[in-house]
Design a protein around this motif. Structure first.
Motif, PDB file in Angstrom:
ATOM      1  N   VAL A  85       0.809  -1.208   0.000  1.00  0.00           N
ATOM      2  CA  VAL A  85       0.000   0.000   0.000  1.00  0.00           C
ATOM      3  C   VAL A  85       0.849   1.268   0.000  1.00  0.00           C
ATOM      4  CG1 VAL A  85      -0.267  -0.183   2.506  1.00  0.00           C
ATOM      5  CG2 VAL A  85      -1.833   1.221   1.213  1.00  0.00           C
ATOM      6  N   GLY A  86       1.914   1.301   0.789  1.00  0.00           N
ATOM      7  CA  GLY A  86       2.701   2.525   0.902  1.00  0.00           C
ATOM      8  C   GLY A  86       3.355   2.929  -0.392  1.00  0.00           C
ATOM      9  N   GLU A  87       4.056   1.969  -1.001  1.00  0.00           N
ATOM     10  CA  GLU A  87       4.802   2.302  -2.216  1.00  0.00           C
ATOM     11  C   GLU A  87       3.879   2.551  -3.398  1.00  0.00           C
ATOM     12  OE1 GLU A  87       5.829  -2.390  -3.200  1.00  0.00           O
ATOM     13  OE2 GLU A  87       7.412  -1.009  -2.575  1.00  0.00           O
ATOM     14  N   VAL A  88       2.788   1.803  -3.487  1.00  0.00           N
ATOM     15  CA  VAL A  88       1.869   2.000  -4.608  1.00  0.00           C
ATOM     16  C   VAL A  88       1.194   3.362  -4.514  1.00  0.00           C
ATOM     17  CG1 VAL A  88      -0.272   1.190  -5.658  1.00  0.00           C
ATOM     18  CG2 VAL A  88       1.477  -0.451  -5.005  1.00  0.00           C
ATOM     19  N   LEU A  89       0.730   3.723  -3.340  1.00  0.00           N
ATOM     20  CA  LEU A  89      -0.005   4.984  -3.201  1.00  0.00           C
ATOM     21  C   LEU A  89       0.900   6.195  -3.373  1.00  0.00           C
ATOM     22  CD1 LEU A  89      -2.701   4.454  -0.437  1.00  0.00           C
ATOM     23  CD2 LEU A  89      -2.937   4.534  -2.884  1.00  0.00           C
ATOM     24  N   SER A  90       2.145   6.089  -2.939  1.00  0.00           N
ATOM     25  CA  SER A  90       3.054   7.218  -3.186  1.00  0.00           C
ATOM     26  C   SER A  90       3.238   7.435  -4.672  1.00  0.00           C
ATOM     27  CB  SER A  90       4.394   6.961  -2.505  1.00  0.00           C
ATOM     28  OG  SER A  90       5.021   5.801  -3.046  1.00  0.00           O
ATOM     29  N   LYS A 105      -7.011   9.026 -13.572  1.00  0.00           N
ATOM     30  CA  LYS A 105      -7.335   9.521 -12.240  1.00  0.00           C
ATOM     31  C   LYS A 105      -8.433   8.683 -11.597  1.00  0.00           C
ATOM     32  CE  LYS A 105      -6.123  14.340 -13.202  1.00  0.00           C
ATOM     33  NZ  LYS A 105      -6.619  15.737 -13.265  1.00  0.00           N
ATOM     34  N   GLU A 106      -9.399   8.269 -12.412  1.00  0.00           N
ATOM     35  CA  GLU A 106     -10.489   7.460 -11.868  1.00  0.00           C
ATOM     36  C   GLU A 106      -9.975   6.130 -11.351  1.00  0.00           C
ATOM     37  OE1 GLU A 106     -14.666   5.424 -13.399  1.00  0.00           O
ATOM     38  OE2 GLU A 106     -13.586   6.825 -14.693  1.00  0.00           O
ATOM     39  N   LEU A 107      -9.082   5.501 -12.162  1.00  0.00           N
ATOM     40  CA  LEU A 107      -8.515   4.224 -11.718  1.00  0.00           C
ATOM     41  C   LEU A 107      -7.658   4.404 -10.466  1.00  0.00           C
ATOM     42  CD1 LEU A 107      -7.510   2.659 -15.160  1.00  0.00           C
ATOM     43  CD2 LEU A 107      -9.208   1.771 -13.578  1.00  0.00           C
ATOM     44  N   ALA A 108      -6.904   5.496 -10.425  1.00  0.00           N
ATOM     45  CA  ALA A 108      -6.071   5.752  -9.255  1.00  0.00           C
ATOM     46  C   ALA A 108      -6.938   5.918  -8.000  1.00  0.00           C
ATOM     47  CB  ALA A 108      -5.224   7.001  -9.478  1.00  0.00           C
ATOM     48  N   SER A 109      -8.041   6.644  -8.155  1.00  0.00           N
ATOM     49  CA  SER A 109      -8.952   6.820  -7.022  1.00  0.00           C
ATOM     50  C   SER A 109      -9.557   5.485  -6.606  1.00  0.00           C
ATOM     51  CB  SER A 109     -10.046   7.820  -7.396  1.00  0.00           C
ATOM     52  OG  SER A 109     -10.911   8.038  -6.315  1.00  0.00           O
ATOM     53  N   ASP A 110      -9.919   4.647  -7.607  1.00  0.00           N
ATOM     54  CA  ASP A 110     -10.462   3.328  -7.283  1.00  0.00           C
ATOM     55  C   ASP A 110      -9.451   2.465  -6.539  1.00  0.00           C
ATOM     56  OD1 ASP A 110     -12.828   3.999  -8.454  1.00  0.00           O
ATOM     57  OD2 ASP A 110     -12.407   3.033 -10.380  1.00  0.00           O
ATOM     58  N   ILE A 111      -8.188   2.592  -6.922  1.00  0.00           N
ATOM     59  CA  ILE A 111      -7.145   1.830  -6.225  1.00  0.00           C
ATOM     60  C   ILE A 111      -7.066   2.257  -4.759  1.00  0.00           C
ATOM     61  CG2 ILE A 111      -4.640   1.498  -6.080  1.00  0.00           C
ATOM     62  CD1 ILE A 111      -4.612   1.641  -9.177  1.00  0.00           C
ATOM     63  N   CYS A 112      -7.126   3.561  -4.531  1.00  0.00           N
ATOM     64  CA  CYS A 112      -7.093   4.059  -3.143  1.00  0.00           C
ATOM     65  C   CYS A 112      -8.259   3.487  -2.340  1.00  0.00           C
ATOM     66  CB  CYS A 112      -7.154   5.583  -3.138  1.00  0.00           C
ATOM     67  SG  CYS A 112      -5.699   6.381  -3.854  1.00  0.00           S
ATOM     68  N   VAL A 141      -6.148  18.583  -5.971  1.00  0.00           N
ATOM     69  CA  VAL A 141      -7.573  18.418  -6.275  1.00  0.00           C
ATOM     70  C   VAL A 141      -7.944  16.932  -6.278  1.00  0.00           C
ATOM     71  CG1 VAL A 141      -9.324  18.676  -8.070  1.00  0.00           C
ATOM     72  CG2 VAL A 141      -7.807  20.577  -7.529  1.00  0.00           C
ATOM     73  N   ALA A 142      -7.091  16.116  -6.894  1.00  0.00           N
ATOM     74  CA  ALA A 142      -7.382  14.680  -6.959  1.00  0.00           C
ATOM     75  C   ALA A 142      -7.355  14.049  -5.565  1.00  0.00           C
ATOM     76  CB  ALA A 142      -6.377  13.988  -7.878  1.00  0.00           C
ATOM     77  N   CYS A 143      -6.412  14.477  -4.747  1.00  0.00           N
ATOM     78  CA  CYS A 143      -6.349  13.927  -3.373  1.00  0.00           C
ATOM     79  C   CYS A 143      -7.592  14.300  -2.578  1.00  0.00           C
ATOM     80  CB  CYS A 143      -5.098  14.444  -2.669  1.00  0.00           C
ATOM     81  SG  CYS A 143      -3.551  13.721  -3.268  1.00  0.00           S
ATOM     82  N   VAL A 144      -8.023  15.555  -2.653  1.00  0.00           N
ATOM     83  CA  VAL A 144      -9.213  15.986  -1.918  1.00  0.00           C
ATOM     84  C   VAL A 144     -10.438  15.231  -2.407  1.00  0.00           C
ATOM     85  CG1 VAL A 144     -10.716  17.942  -1.397  1.00  0.00           C
ATOM     86  CG2 VAL A 144      -8.246  18.268  -1.480  1.00  0.00           C
ATOM     87  N   GLU A 145     -10.547  15.079  -3.729  1.00  0.00           N
ATOM     88  CA  GLU A 145     -11.703  14.365  -4.276  1.00  0.00           C
ATOM     89  C   GLU A 145     -11.722  12.908  -3.809  1.00  0.00           C
ATOM     90  OE1 GLU A 145     -13.693  13.320  -8.654  1.00  0.00           O
ATOM     91  OE2 GLU A 145     -11.783  14.399  -8.533  1.00  0.00           O
ATOM     92  N   THR A 146     -10.556  12.280  -3.770  1.00  0.00           N
ATOM     93  CA  THR A 146     -10.478  10.886  -3.315  1.00  0.00           C
ATOM     94  C   THR A 146     -10.844  10.762  -1.843  1.00  0.00           C
ATOM     95  OG1 THR A 146      -8.713  10.514  -4.930  1.00  0.00           O
ATOM     96  CG2 THR A 146      -8.999   8.854  -3.207  1.00  0.00           C
TER      97      THR A 146
END
Length: 1779
Positions: A85-90, A105-112, A141-146
């Motif tokens: 989780v740590g390395e992937v999310l960074s 961005k959508e896939l990245a948010s889904d991964i989170c 913006v992407a972090c806040v939305e996630t």
């Protein structure tokens, strides 16, 4: 294409790392398919664990998109995904959120979100919040939305809101509009979950933004939000949620499945602010300045800092003391008000952390309420209210009670008002009866205060207490209050709003669910309803009644009113109970013409409506109060009286008869209509029969009945007498006592009525709570017993102690008999006037005792008459006068005159009727009377005993004292005496037993003995059965002749058994009761009677009855006997004693308050032995045990006698072995506040010793706070206190150096100069102590101190250390160990050597320790090697890594030298326990502490494991390890193997190999029985634990398989009885059926293999090793062993020429058909278990492997290659995690 062909052939994982982007794209596509196909536990996942980060950071956008899809599938399906989780999310945050593609961005948010779903929400949130600091606004913006998506889907229980709220203001300040917009959306989402709790943190943002937010918040739906996505651990919740949604629809109520967001306290969302360092440097100077302006400046500065909503915890003691001084002593009211505001701010900001100071400031605030200025009073109110929120009412109760008696009315008023506000915030559980009683008593005094404001405040407090605790709890205290004031109290109770009411209002729908599910309506809480206004009632009634009905209620036409009431009645009958507004309906009935209705038909219907509403609705006392007056008024009506009574009965069922009866009778006698009064009494008499007598306020009723008896109307008098007749059924003859002063004619009528009722039993109740619960018989029994037992308590008793004047007493004792007679007449007059009296009689009993031996027999008889009168008047409380006045009556039985003896016997019987016999038989008084050689006395006493003894179920042990005089009576000269003695002999034998009485004849002369023994034999044949007594037990049958008699002596019977009884969970229940305030907390200045009684009750089930009597006897000699008995059984009954250790310690604290030195010394002797025993058994005191014992032990440190102080110091030294020194520290600090200078000095010295040996970490709560309090004593007036304070600070200086000056704070110049001088002198001594060691032959003198905790002992004896403590830089002196062996005391301390663990790890470099002079308090620690070893071992478990490693290095140095390794003998368990504790500490604390370098932690692991490798290399030491210690050690080592943090680190693999090596050596060298038992218990515990890891159980089973491998070689050293007992316990908990239900069959197979191997090796003799099993039927072990033994023995006869047959069998078991062929062609004995399972087409290879195993065992083919067979055949690896 050639290049393509190169990478096309590569494996998928290599493609994903290829340099060519097309190769990576292809690799990601194949990986995606692979991830969607393979099982979640497949080893394939591990291949991608290291490269999965590269999927998201791919430089090619096309490949990156496909990589993101693959990562999402990986995270969703892989069991190892949580490790990435740590390395992937960074990578997601830095490399994906900044991409322009929306899909990425959508896939990245889904991964989170998928990482959150697999339980990694905290790491995801941490990475996303880190991303908010990125300079790229797209990333932000992407972090806040996630974050917003995560909160919306998973809810506030999963996503932590505090860090989000913390960054919101910063997001609103962003320059980027998109960021601010997303921040607004996030704020709205947060608001959905916590509502108004979000407002305070956002109050400082831009006003325009805040306004926009307010507009958006208004639009948020009011319904509670629910999570729509669930974690993996919440899938069962998700299923329920979906099922409920399917049933209820998308808008269905799912509150019971998916709970709404928890209420968030805004305080918890704030960051604490540290304000102590921000105070002005001259704050303390200014606040004490003479100019009020300077004081104001200081307070204003503090007030500004105290405005912060949350303050950081710290030492606010000085600040609070300064504010307290201003509030209490400053004459400027402005400053007082400002200081109160500061205090309130601190209390609000610190909350519970302020509770420490609450007790110091509350008395001052209460006393300051004498100020009359409203502004000051308001500030003080706010301050004390804020302080109350930080503590409890229990803690403030003493201060409250202290000011209740203040002469100032303002103080009393404000104290009552504060009490009212405090009780409003309390609950019934925080307002127990023990607290309510003193508070109510104090308030009742104020209710009668001359000042009206004080009275009103007290009434308000009482009403609030009634609201919170309930009327049942408060009503007993209001019995003596006049009705008007009681009504005011109840009025306050109705209208007061408490914290519980607020809680109910917030929840909504009160009682809707509970009412439906309740099975015991009688136990439901009383319905409470506030009084509604007329307008509200009209609206509620109009909502449920037809409009025509409401309209015609007040019609002038009676027919319309009749029709309206008929419709009203029908609606009420059919209305649902939940929708019925009872109060509104009954108020509608009072509409004009109301209850003055002239038409009887309409009025009857109204009364019927009241009955229906009361029966069907939730009818409250408020609703009842609306109609009671009208109902009573109609009781005497000829046409409507019956309906009115029915309505009252219905209300009685709804609101309890006890309440309504009192109201109705009061209302009836307030009216002047005699018909109503008579009918009311008649109704009440009938109601008592229907409802029963439970709860009736007898005292109030008797007053009304007396009024009725005095009425002029004969109907009222007749009704009152009838009511008395009904009450007589329940109360019995005691009722007549209340009416003895009535006129003779009236009393005759009452007696006639009572005579009618004699012999009748009260009818079973048919109404009320007893009927509803269906417990009529139980209710009747409880009613009869309760009324009979409590009737005497209902009588109004008078305290006549003030009427027994000195003049009257002197008259009774005068020399002139006429004056004595006059005095007795006055006493009789006082008793006659009072009727019923309290037991306080002043000096009268002693004077009356003298009159019983008066020479004037007339006065003796008059005295006896007075005593009979006293017995009737005093009741059961007479017991306390038995020894003073009762026993002398027995002496009078020896009078020569018959009339006097008859009067004495009558008096004696009247007393026994009130007191019972037990008090008369206790002690030696009765036996002394029987020893008098007075024939009259002996006749009467023996006859009296013959009458009363048979009725007793049990007798005190002191009855045995009467046996020798009884034997003397058997040989008395007087015939009547001998006859009476023979008559009473069987009765004595019934209670004492034949054996005991026969034994007592041993002291008789031979001639007398023969006669008495013959009489005893005759008496045994006619011995009566024991009486069932009041408990209605079945009578015991008399023993037949020749058999052992039933009546074995009680004392002998009790003392033959154990003195302690094990009560399961008894200690836990006592702790729980004390926490819930069900019992008194053991906290007092001096022990009060209620504490002693409570302890007596608690000890009753835990100790033998005879010991209980000795423990609580009034004579100190009995206490000494009890202590001696406890010393004798200390080791034998250790476990049972530990089970009630808290009670034992409490009893010994009571002995600390005894004035008898011999008892105190005996108690201290026991305590020394007790703590020595506890430390041997490694027991640790619980918090409750310590809190109830140590404070009182500290009190005895200041004892004036040296011998006592010496023992107390020794006990305190032993305490550190069973209780942490850091927790001892606060108790000693509290002791330094004592007024006793010796106690202060001793406590300071003990504190210095603790700091010297444990270091500064022992100082609690902080070193600074503790040192400041210690330094204060440098200026003490007492010389010894000053010296010990200076020595303690010097000790601190030796530990921490110059830092001590910062810790002790500000000192006066004089004190500082004394301290500096002492430090200089100490430094010189230190230099002197480092001088060269003396020559050989010279003896090094050890320093001594007069106040040392233990006395000096000879050097050739081992000294027990005063404290089990660990010196921060203590060094193990090896030369000293050798010298001690040869009785030499010179000490030479060598340097430490570098510790190496071979090839396991790099060498551990141990810093050279600094040597310090050992404090004189512990000068005996070097008296022997055992004590020194103990000290070093105690260092091993230290919380400091360096300290622990130094200690381990010293132990290792000892173990590696064969010549001195033997000093560890006897310390193996101790060392292994300390090492196990250190392993646990490293796993749970050190590894989680990011501040500690991992290298140091792994060095610590290396040292510990290296030490144990060395220890288990010494055979003698290895065999010493006990089973329990080995169990803990293996558990700790396996936990290390399973720790993923170790596995992931570079040094982890080496550490795992070391652990495996240690486990192998442990299995080989330790006691085989102990280690095998430990593994069995560990397996059992791991299978029982639901929270345990399956891998843990698997590793334990692998260990067991390895042990099974050793069995052929170790079987001779095994204690099979112990092993089979452990297997029995395992099989008892896990029978065959339960084992098969486990997820794996490995435990079953492991156990089977162990038993088969043991049977094969031990043979049939194994059945002889079941001796330790008490009940063999509890498990299947014996049956299983018999089956296996039969198989082995039966197969021996078939092993001669069957090798070829077996070979052919083995060839034909590969298929189902062949197995059948084998079954038909070969003898049955060869085919055990080979038949295929019915209903299965194919059998797994493992089944045949199992059968092959059985055959090999049966035919002896299994040899030393068994481990290889287990590996290959059973597929169970025996290697450990790192092998």
């Amino acid at each position: 294409m050639g290049d393509d062909s190169d990478w096309m052939k590569l494996p998928v994982d290599q493609k994903c790392e290829h340099k060519v982007w097309k190769a990576r794209l292809n690799g990601y596509e194949e990986a995606l398919k692979l991830f969607q196909r393979i099982d979640d536990t497949s080893p394939e996942w591990a291949k991608y664990q290291g490269i999965i980060k590269k999927f998201v950071t791919d430089s090619n956008s096309v490949a990156q998109l496909k990589g993101l899809e693959a990562v999402l599938a990986y995270v969703e399906n892989a069991h190892v995904a949580s490790r990435t989780v740590g390395e992937v999310l960074s990578g997601v945050v830095c490399k994906v959120f900044n991409q322009p593609k929306a899909r990425a961005k959508e896939l990245a948010s889904d991964i989170c979100l998928m990482y959150i779903e697999i339980e990694k929400a905290d790491i995801v949130q941490e990475e996303l919040i880190k991303g908010l600091e990125n300079k790229n606004p797209k990333v932000v913006v992407a972090c806040v939305e996630t974050i917003r998506r995560a909160l919306c889907e998973f809810g506030s229980k999963t996503v932590t809101l505090k860090p989000i709220i913390k960054v919101l203001p910063k997001l609103f300040e962003s320059r980027e509009k998109a960021v601010r917009h997303e921040a607004k959306l996030l704020a709205v989402e947060v608001y959905r979950w916590i509502r108004d709790s979000l407002r305070p943190p956002l109050q400082n943002i831009n006003s325009v933004q805040l306004k926009e937010l307010e507009e958006e918040w208004v639009k948020v739906p009011s319904s509670a939000p629910r999570q729509s996505r669930f974690l993996r651990s919440q899938q069962d919740l998700r299923t329920k949620f979906e099922e409920q949604q399917a049933v209820a629809g998308s808008d269905g109520d799912c509150e019971d499945v998916a709970d709404s967001a928890p209420q968030v306290d805004p305080y918890e969302l704030q960051d604490p602010v540290e304000i102590l360092s921000k105070l002005p440097k001259d704050f303390y100077v200014k606040i004490e300045a003479k100019k009020w302006q300077e004081r104001k400046e200081a307070l204003e500065a503090l007030a500004m800092l105290a405005k912060h909503p949350k303050l950081d915890n710290g030492d606010y003691g000085d600040v609070v003391r300064a504010l307290k001084r201003v509030i209490g002593k400053d004459t400027n009211v402005i400053l007082v008000s400002l200081a109160a505001k500061c205090l309130a701010g601190l209390a609000f900001g610190l909350r519970k952390n302020f509770g420490t100071y609450a007790g110091n400031v509350v008395p001052t605030i209460l006393d300051k309420f004498k100020e009359k200025k409203p502004a000051v009073v308001q500030s003080l109110q706010e301050a004390i209210d804020a302080v109350f929120l930080t503590t409890t009412l229990q803690n403030l109760s003493e201060d409250m009670l202290a000011v209740m008696d203040n002469k100032n009315p303002s103080i009393k008023q404000q104290a009552s008002l504060f009490l009212t506000r405090s009780i409003c915030l309390s609950t019934p559980s925080t307002l127990p009866k023990s607290l309510l009683k003193p508070l109510c008593a104090a308030l009742l005094k104020q209710v009668n205060d001359p000042a009206p404001e004080v009275r009103d405040a007290a009434i308000m407090a009482l009403g609030t207490a009634m609201k919170v605790a309930g009327e049942k709890a408060v009503n007993p205290f209001l019995a003596d209050l006049d009705k008007l004031k009681v009504d005011k109290v109840r009025c306050v109770c109705v209208y007061m709003r408490t914290v519980e009411d607020v809680g109910v209002a917030k929840k909504g729908k009160p009682g809707a669910e509970g009412g439906a599910k309740s099975k015991k309506p009688a136990e439901t809480k009383e319905i409470v309803e506030t009084e509604l206004s007329v307008e509200v009632c009209d609206e509620l009634a109009a909502a449920v009644l037809p409009a025509s009905c409401v309209k015609m209620l007040d019609s002038s036409n009676w027919k319309e009113r009749l029709a309206s009431m008929e419709e009203f009645y029908q609606v009420a009958e059919q209305m649902d109970i939940g929708a019925m507004p009872c109060q509104a309906l009954v108020r509608m009935l009072a509409k004009k013409p109301g209850w003055k209705e002239t038409n009887f038909q309409v009025l009857q219907l109204k009364l019927q409506v009241v009955a229906v509403v009361a029966q069907r609705g939730r009818f409250s006392k408020t609703s009842a109060s609306v109609v009671l007056d009208a109902l009573v008024e109609k009781m005497g009506d000829v046409k409507c009286g019956g309906k009115a009574k029915d309505a009252l009965t219905a209300i009685g069922e709804a609101c309890s008869l006890s309440w309504i009866a009192e109201q109705v009778v009061s209302l009836a006698f307030a009216q002047k209509n005699p018909k109503n009064q008579a009918e009311t009494l008649n109704w009440l008499a009938n109601a008592m029969k229907e409802f029963g007598f439970t709860g009736i306020n007898v005292k109030a009723f008797i007053n009304h009945v007396k009024t009725a008896l005095g009425a002029s109307n004969p109907a009222i008098r007749a009704a009152a007498i009838s009511l008395l007749g009904v009450m007589y059924l329940y109360m019995g003859a005691s009722l007549r006592m209340f009416f003895e002063d009535e006129k003779a004619a009236l009393l005759a009528q009452i007696d006639a009525e009572f005579e009618k009722m004699q012999g009748q039993t009260p009818p079973a109740p048919t109404r009320g709570a007893i009927k509803r619960t269906g417990g009529q018989e139980e209710g009747e029994e409880a009613k009869e017993e309760g009324v009979a037992g409590d009737i005497m308590d209902l009588l109004p008793r008078t305290d006549i102690s003030d009427k027994i004047t000195e003049d009257m007493v002197s008259k009774v004792g005068d020399k002139n008999w006429t004056i004595r007679k006059e005095g007795l007449n006055e006493v009789a007059a006082v008793l006659s006037e009072a009727k019923f009296i309290k037991p306080s009689l002043g000096d009268l009993p002693i004077t009356l005792k003298g009159r019983l031996s008066d020479s004037n027999k007339i006065l003796v008889q008059q005295t006896l008459s007075i005593m009979q009168q006293m017995a009737t008047a005093m009741g059961p409380a007479l017991k306390q006068h038995v020894k003073t006045l009762g026993i002398p009556v027995i002496t009078v039985l020896g009078d020569i005159k018959n009339t006097v003896r008859a009067a004495a016997m009558a008096t004696l019987n009247s007393w026994v009727e009130q007191t019972g016999m037990k008090e008369w038989l206790e002690g030696e008084e009765l036996s002394e009377e029987l020893k008098r050689e007075n024939p009259f006395l002996r006749q009467e006493v023996l006859g009296w005993l013959a009458v009363h003894l048979p009725t007793m179920r049990s007798v005190p042990s002191d009855l045995m004292l009467c046996v020798p005089p009884l034997f003397g009576c058997l040989e008395d000269r007087n015939v009547d005496v001998r006859k009476r003695a023979q008559d009473v002999l069987p009765v004595f034998m019934m209670h004492l037993g034949f054996d005991k009485m026969n034994k007592a004849t041993g002291k008789l002369k031979p001639a007398s003995k023969d006669q008495v023994v013959a009489m005893l034999d005759k008496a045994r044949d006619v011995m009566p059965a024991k009486s069932a007594g009041p408990a209605k037990a079945a009578p015991t049958k008399p023993a037949a002749a020749g058999k052992k008699p039933l009546g074995k002596g009680k004392e002998e019977e009790d003392k033959s058994g154990p003195i302690f009884t094990m009560v399961p969970n008894g200690k836990d229940l006592r702790v729980k009761d004390e926490k819930s305030l069900k019992t008194l907390k053991w906290n007092f200045g001096s022990p009060r009677d209620e504490y002693v009684e409570q302890l007596k009750v608690q000890m009753a089930p835990c100790v033998a009855k005879w010991l209980q009597e000795e423990l609580f006897h009034h004579d100190f000699q009995h206490h000494i006997k009890a202590i001696n008995s406890m010393i004798e059984c200390l080791e034998e009954e250790h476990e049972a004693m530990v089970a009630c250790l808290d009670l034992v310690l409490k009893w010994y604290t009571l002995r600390f308050f005894d004035t008898n030195t011999s008892v105190l010394m005996k108690a201290l002797e026991y305590l020394k032995l007790l703590f020595l025993s506890l430390s041997k058994h490694n027991y640790h005191l619980s918090e409750q045990e310590a809190n109830s014992f140590i404070p009182y032990l500290v009190l005895k440190v200041g004892e004036s006698k040296d011998v006592v102080r010496k023992d107390v110091r020794a006990i305190m030294g032993m305490l550190c072995k069973v209780y942490p020194a850091s927790r001892m520290f606060p108790f000693l600090m509290e002791g330094t506040k004592s007024k006793n200078s010796k106690q202060r000095a001793e406590c300071l010295e003990e504190l210095g010793c603790l700091i010297g040996f444990y270091g500064m970490s022992v100082c609690q709560p902080t070193a600074a706070k503790s040192l400041k309090e210690i330094a204060v004593h440098i200026g003490d007036r007492d010389t010894s206190v000053r010296n010990t304070a200076l020595n303690t600070v010097v000790t601190v200086y030796n530990v921490c150096g110059e830092q001590v000056y910062k810790l002790i704070g500000h000192l006066s110049e004089k004190d500082m100069s004394m301290l500096e001088e002492r430090i200089k002198r100490s430094a010189k001594k230190t230099l002197a102590s480092t001088a060269p060691t003396p020559k050989q032959g010279e003896e090094k003198a050890l320093p001594t101190h007069p106040n040392a905790s233990l006395p000096q002992k000879p050097s050739n004896r081992q000294a027990e250390p005063s404290h089990v403590c660990s010196v921060g830089e203590f060094h193990l002196d090896l030369d000293l160990l050798e010298q001690l062996e040869s009785d030499q005391t010179s000490v030479v301390l060598p340097d430490l050597v570098k510790h190496k663990l071979g090839d396991l790890l790099d060498p551990v470099i141990i810093p050279e320790p600094k040597l310090r002079p050992v404090p004189t308090h512990f000068d005996e620690l070097h008296a022997g090697p055992s004590s020194t070893i103990n000290l070093v071992i105690s260092q091993v478990a230290s919380g400091d890594i360096n300290t622990s490693m130094k200690a381990l290095a010293q132990i290792d140095e000892v173990l590696r030298q064969e010549s001195i390794a033997e000093v560890m003998v006897g310390h193996t368990d101790q060392f292994l326990i300390a090492t196990s504790l250190q392993l646990r500490l490293a796993h749970s604390t050190h590894m989680a502490d990011t501040r500690l370098p991992r290298e140091d932690i792994f060095k610590l692991y290396s040292c510990a494991i290296g030490n144990m490798l060395t220890l288990f290399g010494v055979a003698r030491l290895a065999r010493e390890a006990s089973m329990g210690v080995l169990k803990d050690l293996v558990q700790g080592l396996v936990t290390v193997l399973l720790d993923p943090r170790i596995e992931e680190s570079q040094e982890g693999q080496q550490l795992i190999r070391s652990v495996n090596m240690l486990l192998r050596r442990l299995f080989e060298t330790s006691d085989q029985t102990n280690i095998l038992s430990a593994l069995l218990v560990l397996l059992q515990d791991s299978l029982l634990s639901s929270a345990g890891s399956p891998k843990f159980s698997e590793l334990i089973m692998k260990c067991l398989w390895r042990m099974i491998k050793f069995l052929p070689d170790t079987i001779s050293s095994l204690t099979l009885d112990k092993i089979l007992l452990d297997v029995h316990n395992f099989m008892k908990l896990f029978p065959k059926d339960r084992l098969r239900k486990l997820k794996t069959d490995m435990p079953h197979r492991t156990l089977q293999t162990l038993l088969h191997t043991l049977c094969r090796l031990a043979g049939p003799t194994i059945l002889d090793h079941l001796s330790l099993i008490e009940d063999k039927t509890e498990s299947e072990l014996e049956a299983h062993l018999k089956r296996v033994v039969n198989l082995f023995t039966g197969s021996l006869s078939l092993m001669t020429d069957d090798a070829e047959v077996l070979g052919e069998i083995f060839k034909k078991i590969s298929s189902k058909e062949n197995s059948k062929e084998v079954r038909f062609r070969f003898p049955c004995n060869y085919c055990v278990g080979l038949e295929p399972t019915p209903g299965r087409d194919e059998l797994r290879p493992s089944v045949y492997q199992e059968r092959l195993k059985i055959l090999r065992q049966l035919h002896g083919l299994e040899n030393n290659n068994k481990v290889q067979y287990l590996q290959e055949g059973m597929q169970i690896p025996v290697n450990f995690a790192a092998d």
